[in-house]
Design an enzyme around this catalytic site. Structure first.
Site, short mmCIF file in Angstrom:
data_model
loop_
_atom_site.label_atom_id
_atom_site.label_comp_id
_atom_site.label_asym_id
_atom_site.label_seq_id
_atom_site.Cartn_x
_atom_site.Cartn_y
_atom_site.Cartn_z
N ASP A 110 0.80 -1.20 0.09
CA ASP A 110 0.01 0.17 -0.05
C ASP A 110 0.84 1.14 0.04
OD1 ASP A 110 -2.60 1.38 0.32
OD2 ASP A 110 -1.79 1.86 2.21
N GLU A 128 1.48 -0.33 -5.01
CA GLU A 128 0.74 0.83 -5.29
C GLU A 128 1.67 2.08 -5.38
OE1 GLU A 128 -3.31 3.11 -3.75
OE2 GLU A 128 -1.98 2.38 -2.41
#
Length: 615
Positions: free
Chosen positions: A301, A330
């Site tokens: 993330d 990400e």
């Protein structure tokens, strides 16, 4: 433009079948795991996928510490089958609007629900799962982790018992860590996934923790005397005499997400050690040196928020445990920004939002649609941007938990530019009065199908966001996180708009079985074709005027041609082929085509395609 058409159609269209395939040579220089080239991904948002165990549903106490910080108003598990925008009686009592209440809702999705639906996923053709955060956290999304070394107790069979066990640990001492019932159920999920010859990765949220994290709570309580005072970026300590209050850095200013502290090497040593320890825990649970009982990799993330040296060290840790682990990040940005992450010493891939942006601009946009030649050029730039086989393991998605759903994106196709990420995030929310929250119509479904044909035949690994295959729709967060639609459950119609007025025409909520079967067919075509998984790519046809696009995928003796018609009219495509070659259309009833005068002619309906395999 005419010269471009002649060049690609007249020359490349024949040469692609005569050229020596160099795919095998390229594999020797890869740094990515080979299995990751062959999979079809499916993203699961655990709290909204399936409630497989009603006994473990969260209570109002379990949401303490989560936005919007209301655990005093009436609360209950929300009905799975209810009208999404309709305020339930318990919600109306707090006097707040739908957007406040959507954040308070919990539907009870859990790990047992995922286990119960593994057969469904296998029948769909899915071969790899990506789970949004599973670690203990009070929010519905669980990006505000309480801990990294325990699965959320409400995802397991004995929440109260698990929390009693966790309370006896020294949280930063791995020698005191136990395996809770939720932890063990997750390992059972991993076992069953592997038993089906599937793979599974989970979300690693290492940039920040949550307000309930044991380290942050200790800092709040003990201030400068906390053993974890160096874990977070503290701006000021509580000092009533000096008139100062406790202040800290939250991710992008979000106070629910206190950021772990960094120096020039990334996350500082103490929390870095904790992250390394939990990495080993989930990758080799019994610590026997054999990672087969652990997860197959991680999705990281907001990876762009953590400095590169940390990721380089962490990759070494991961690969020392499992050399075939897959790491995807990400990083939503330009090729230039993404490149440093994909050199072979940090990640294997990214969630390929640039693929999504480009597909939106070509397949979805009406007013600002790019030409076929530009579509081809951008795709080529993305394929050639990274070394080591990266292009074959990029997660080719369209939507996720951070976007509006594919079908709703199509309904609102000229509302804004998907590539303008921050601006489009706000524009694509259901709170925007201009955003149409209705169910997609047949024409809009045809656009989605054309995209899926391309997604399942292009270079890179396709990723399906849960429910897309069933026809789910929804605006951006939180509306993209509706409960999964299942065929054994009867749902209320969507009657309400966000402002609580009633629609003139109700939207029926049910599995779109025709779309589901379409997904199964395309996924099966990909799973049965080594050329679509590992093959080379070459453009065969670009026709800007008629919006026709064709390309070849070749691997050893298997040769595939994919033809797409992005226009609203039926068109005939002429494809250069070797003399006397025979082709079968895997997509359209196994129709057969014979090469005549070194070409085949094929009629492609509007918003449709063909997948031709050389016989």
């Amino acid at each position: 433009m005419k010269q471009l058409f002649v060049l690609i159609f007249g020359v490349t269209g024949l040469s692609f079948l005569l050229k020596e395939d160099n795919t095998m040579t390229k594999e020797k220089n890869d740094f990515v795991p080979q299995w990751a080239k062959k999979v079809v991904w499916y993203q699961i948002f655990p709290e909204r996928f399936r409630n497989g165990d009603l006994s473990n549903d969260p209570t109002v106490k379990d949401i303490e510490g989560a936005y919007p910080h209301d655990d005093n108003s009436p609360w209950q598990i929300h009905p799975w089958t209810s009208d999404w925008y309709q305020l339930q009686p318990y919600e109306k009592q707090n006097g707040k609007d739908i957007w406040f209440n959507l954040q308070r809702r919990r539907y009870g999705g859990d790990l047992q629900g995922i286990i119960d639906k593994l057969d469904y996923l296998q029948d769909l053709g899915i071969t790899a799962l990506y789970l949004n955060p599973i670690f203990e956290a009070p929010s519905l999304h669980k990006y505000d982790g309480t801990t990294y070394h325990h699965v959320d107790p409400n995802f397991g069979p004995n929440p109260n018992g698990d929390r009693e066990l966790i309370a006896k640990e020294i949280p930063d001492d791995p020698s005191t860590w136990i395996w809770t019932s939720a932890d063990k159920l997750f390992l059972e999920l991993v076992r069953q996934v592997h038993q089906r010859k599937m793979y599974i990765i989970i979300d690693g949220v290492f940039n920040h923790m949550g307000l309930n994290s044991w380290a942050f709570k200790d800092v709040v309580k003990n201030q400068q005397n906390s053993n974890y005072k160096d874990w977070f970026t503290i701006k000021s300590w509580d000092d009533p005499k000096m008139g100062k209050k406790f202040e800290y850095e939250g991710w992008f200013g979000v106070k629910e997400l206190p950021e772990l502290r960094e120096d020039e090497n990334g996350i500082v040593e103490a929390p870095k050690k904790y992250i390394f320890d939990i990495t080993r825990r989930w990758m080799d649970p019994n610590n026997d040196g054999n990672p087969e009982d652990g997860i197959d990799g991680w999705r990281l993330d907001v990876a762009f928020c953590i400095k590169h040296p940390f990721w380089k060290d962490w990759r070494k840790q991961v690969k020392s445990i499992n050399p075939q682990a897959y790491l995807t990040a990400e990083v939503i940005d330009s090729i230039k920004v993404i490149k440093p992450y994909l050199k072979g010493d940090e990640f294997d891939a990214v969630m390929n939002y640039n693929f999504a942006f480009t597909c939106s601009e070509y397949f979805v946009s009406d007013k600002s649609r790019i030409k076929t030649s530009k579509f081809d050029r951008i795709l080529r730039e993305l394929r050639e941007a990274f070394p080591g086989g990266v292009e074959y393991v990029q997660q080719n998605l369209f939507d996720s938990h951070d976007t509006n759903r594919l079908l709703s994106h199509i309904v609102n196709r000229d509302l804004g530019s998907f590539r303008d990420w921050a601006k489009y995030y706000d524009v694509s929310k259901g709170s925007n009065p201009k955003y149409d929250t209705r169910k997609p119509n047949d024409y809009e479904l045809s656009i989605a199908k054309l995209f899926v044909i391309f997604q399942m035949t292009y270079v890179g690994t396709p990723m399906v966001y849960y429910g897309d295959e069933a026809g789910m729709w929804g605006a951006n967060d939180p509306d993209c996180r509706k409960p999964m639609v299942w065929d054994d459950v009867k749902y209320d119609d969507e009657r309400h708009l966000p402002n609580q007025t009633i629609k003139k025409q109700y939207d029926k909520v049910e599995v779109n079985n025709e779309l589901l079967e379409f997904y199964k067919k395309l996924i099966r075509i990909r799973n049965e074709s080594i050329a679509l998984q590992l093959g080379s790519f070459e453009t065969v046809l670009i026709d800007n005027k008629r919006e026709l696009y064709a390309f070849s995928r070749n691997y050893n003796d298997e040769k595939i041609i994919v033809v797409l018609n992005n226009s609203n009219k039926i068109h005939q495509a002429e494809i250069k082929t070797p003399a006397n070659s025979k082709w079968i259309d895997l997509l359209n009833d196994k129709a057969e085509y014979q090469s005549i005068n070194l070409k085949i002619k094929i009629n492609i309906p509007a918003k449709w395609g063909a997948v031709l395999r050389l016989q």
